[in-house]
Design an enzyme around this catalytic site. Structure first.
Site, PDB file in Angstrom:
ATOM      1  N   ILE A 461      12.483  -5.728   0.993  1.00 38.02           N
ATOM      2  CA  ILE A 461      11.750  -6.301   2.188  1.00 38.02           C
ATOM      3  C   ILE A 461      12.875  -6.929   2.994  1.00 38.02           C
ATOM      4  O   ILE A 461      13.840  -7.770   2.740  1.00 38.02           O
ATOM      5  CB  ILE A 461      10.704  -7.402   1.782  1.00 38.02           C
ATOM      6  CG1 ILE A 461       9.943  -6.971   0.799  1.00 38.02           C
ATOM      7  CG2 ILE A 461       9.814  -7.797   2.883  1.00 38.02           C
ATOM      8  CD1 ILE A 461       8.988  -8.282   0.115  1.00 38.02           C
ATOM      9  N   TYR A 462      12.680  -6.502   4.230  1.00 32.85           N
ATOM     10  CA  TYR A 462      13.808  -6.853   5.445  1.00 32.85           C
ATOM     11  C   TYR A 462      13.154  -7.678   6.246  1.00 32.85           C
ATOM     12  O   TYR A 462      12.203  -7.473   7.334  1.00 32.85           O
ATOM     13  CB  TYR A 462      14.263  -5.605   6.157  1.00 32.85           C
ATOM     14  CG  TYR A 462      15.459  -5.804   6.763  1.00 32.85           C
ATOM     15  CD1 TYR A 462      16.553  -5.488   6.160  1.00 32.85           C
ATOM     16  CD2 TYR A 462      15.513  -5.892   8.217  1.00 32.85           C
ATOM     17  CE1 TYR A 462      17.778  -5.617   6.904  1.00 32.85           C
ATOM     18  CE2 TYR A 462      16.639  -6.120   8.665  1.00 32.85           C
ATOM     19  CZ  TYR A 462      18.024  -5.687   8.078  1.00 32.85           C
ATOM     20  OH  TYR A 462      18.975  -5.679   8.958  1.00 32.85           O
TER      21      TYR A 462
END
Length: 542
Positions: A461-462
């Protein structure tokens, strides 16, 4: 931000040090002027950028910078450092965002960019040997000219080095197909902290192919991948290549919410399909993506508001206007940004009333015509969960995928900061991680996220976030609080605090959460490869 400049002088290195270094690399390759040392004092860690923007200009100045031309000179430098007890900081292109190459007045920076040759390409073996200082895009373009690709496309490809990719255990935008850098690297040449050259593919008894791992004992190559220069100076890498793709298929899909989209992605990956690109934007990032589509931009930072504010402050003021008026406009813009980002909890709460629809960009590529069948199978699968938007969104992303690297300066010009936090976990925890980190960051910054670098077993997850402080000190306080809240939340879920940006100084206090017993293993490696502790101290682990 404050414009107060620190007055303490940057100490000059001892003449004996300069003379010793000049004997190894030549006097013209020993940089000791203040401008040079200021240029090497930071990488792209936003915390350092905040300090520089606040005119705090000499917080991590090295004693000197050296630019070796070959492995022999690197060996000489390490042996000198061991003899004198001088710490060395290996330096590629300085594009890291975690403070991985920060030095101080006791340390010497070793800039390896002069070592940038492609040494050998073996078409039959599908391998390439390249020196550590080569910059990503020229390297990839030459491989493609020869009919190959490495498949490693980080957003920083124009300004990052091969050595940096390996040192930080990087991932490119096409990691779902080609893997991360550790999946591509076959062997390394490293000058360890003992001053000895280690070739992890060396075999004194046979000329075995360089890409074939030894069956005897641990894989030494992987001990150095992700070590961030703490065990030695990387001088050369051998990578496994792929054929240059000539078939590409991209699509966009709209899903009713993140949960549905993640179910679709997981099913696609666990069905054995291998897309090159998978990028799922959450509701806020999707909304901004729609806005940036109209502007032919990229959605990885908030596009419209702050860009227009910056134009108001700088682009729309005629040159003939006095500097006093221009400064007044700048201050007014700063105040508006402060009002927008100054109450992030309320701002984030507004996102809860946004439509929950999410955009997915997915792409397939390869050198075999069979990739079209794989892509169509995947598109049919995803279409059972969401709405097929056709090729437009995917091709738009492909055309603009590097733009984000050049759109952060206006944020700082407007008095704000922007940063990213890339974390990862298994599919069973990915939603918990997403919601937990968002909730932890919400009181401090405006936050959005996209999911990329997906695998059969989990996803990265960014998180992208933006915040504001009235001056440098307040901005740093908010920045530090943001990172502590975020990484504490990641650790509470049992996820990984880093996926592909490395650790550096930024995440070092949380490294022990990722690997039980990792600190003991790291200390043992340091004792073996860097017994005097001269290689990039203070990184990876505190």
């Amino acid at each position: 931000m404050t414009t107060t400049t620190r007055q303490d002088a940057v100490k000059k290195p001892p003449k004996t040090m300069v003379d010793d270094l000049a004997d190894i690399v030549g006097r013209e390759r020993v940089l000791v002027s203040k401008p040079d040392r200021l240029a090497y004092q930071v990488d792209c860690w936003p915390r350092g950028i905040i300090r520089t923007r606040g005119r705090d200009l000499d917080h991590h100045c090295p004693a000197a910078i050296v630019q070796p031309a070959n492995e022999s000179e690197v060996t000489g430098l390490v042996r000198w450092a061991r003899k004198t007890g001088t710490p060395l900081v290996p330096f590629g292109a300085g594009s890291g965002v975690c403070g991985g190459v920060l030095a101080d007045e006791t340390k010497v920076v070793v800039d390896v960019k002069r070592m940038d040759r492609i040494v050998e390409t073996r078409a039959d073996d599908m391998t390439v040997r390249v020196q550590a200082g080569a910059i990503g895009m020229p390297f990839e373009e030459e491989l493609q000219r020869r009919g190959f690709t490495l498949g490693h496309f980080p957003s920083s490809i124009y300004c990052s080095s091969i050595g940096g990719w390996v040192a930080a255990r990087g991932a490119g935008q096409f990691s779902s197909l080609y893997g991360k850098i550790e999946d591509m690297v076959a062997s390394l040449r490293v000058v360890t902290g003992t001053g000895e050259v280690l070739d992890t593919a060396a075999d004194p008894l046979a000329d075995r192919p360089r890409q074939m791992a030894s069956q005897a004992g641990p894989d030494l190559t992987q001990l150095f991948v992700g070590s961030e220069g703490t065990l030695g100076v990387l001088t050369e890498a051998t990578f496994n290549m792929a054929r240059k793709p000539n078939h590409r298929f991209y699509r966009g899909f709209k899903f009713p919410d993140v949960e549905t989209a993640l179910d679709a992605i997981r099913d696609m990956m666990q069905a054995g399909l291998r897309p090159a690109v998978v990028r799922l934007y959450d509701a806020l990032d999707t909304l901004l993506h729609k806005s940036s589509d109209a502007e032919k931009g990229s959605s990885d930072v908030p596009p419209g508001l702050l860009r227009n504010l910056r134009k108001l402050a700088f682009d729309k003021v005629p040159d003939a206007v006095t500097s006093k008026v221009r400064e007044q406009v700048r201050k007014a813009t700063h105040a508006v940004v402060g009002r927008v980002l100054g109450n992030p909890l309320a701002l984030n709460s507004l996102t809860n009333v946004l439509p929950k629809e999410c955009l997915l960009v997915v792409g397939f590529e390869g050198s075999s015509p069979l990739v079209e069948d794989e892509a169509q199978y995947a598109f049919d699968l995803l279409g059972r969960y969401g709405l097929d938007l056709g090729p437009g969104p995917g091709l738009h992303w492909l055309e603009n995928r590097y733009n984000v690297s050049y759109k952060q300066s206006p944020m700082y010009d407007a008095g704000a900061f922007v940063d990213t936090m890339e974390v990862s976990t298994s599919w069973s925890k990915v939603l918990e991680l997403y919601h937990t980190v968002r909730e932890a960051l919400a009181p401090h910054v405006l936050v959005m996220a996209h999911f990329s670098h997906v695998y059969p077993y989990g996803s990265s997850i960014y998180f992208t976030f933006s915040g504001f402080g009235a001056d440098m000190d307040e901005t740093l306080e908010r920045y530090d609080a943001t990172w502590k809240a975020g990484l504490d939340a990641v650790a509470s879920v049992g996820a990984s605090v880093a996926h592909h940006h490395g650790v550096g100084e930024s995440k070092a206090p949380w490294s022990h959460h990722d690997h039980r017993g990792g600190r003991q293993a790291f200390d043992a490696l340091k004792a073996a490869f860097d017994p005097d502790g001269i290689m990039n101290p203070g990184k990876v682990y505190l």
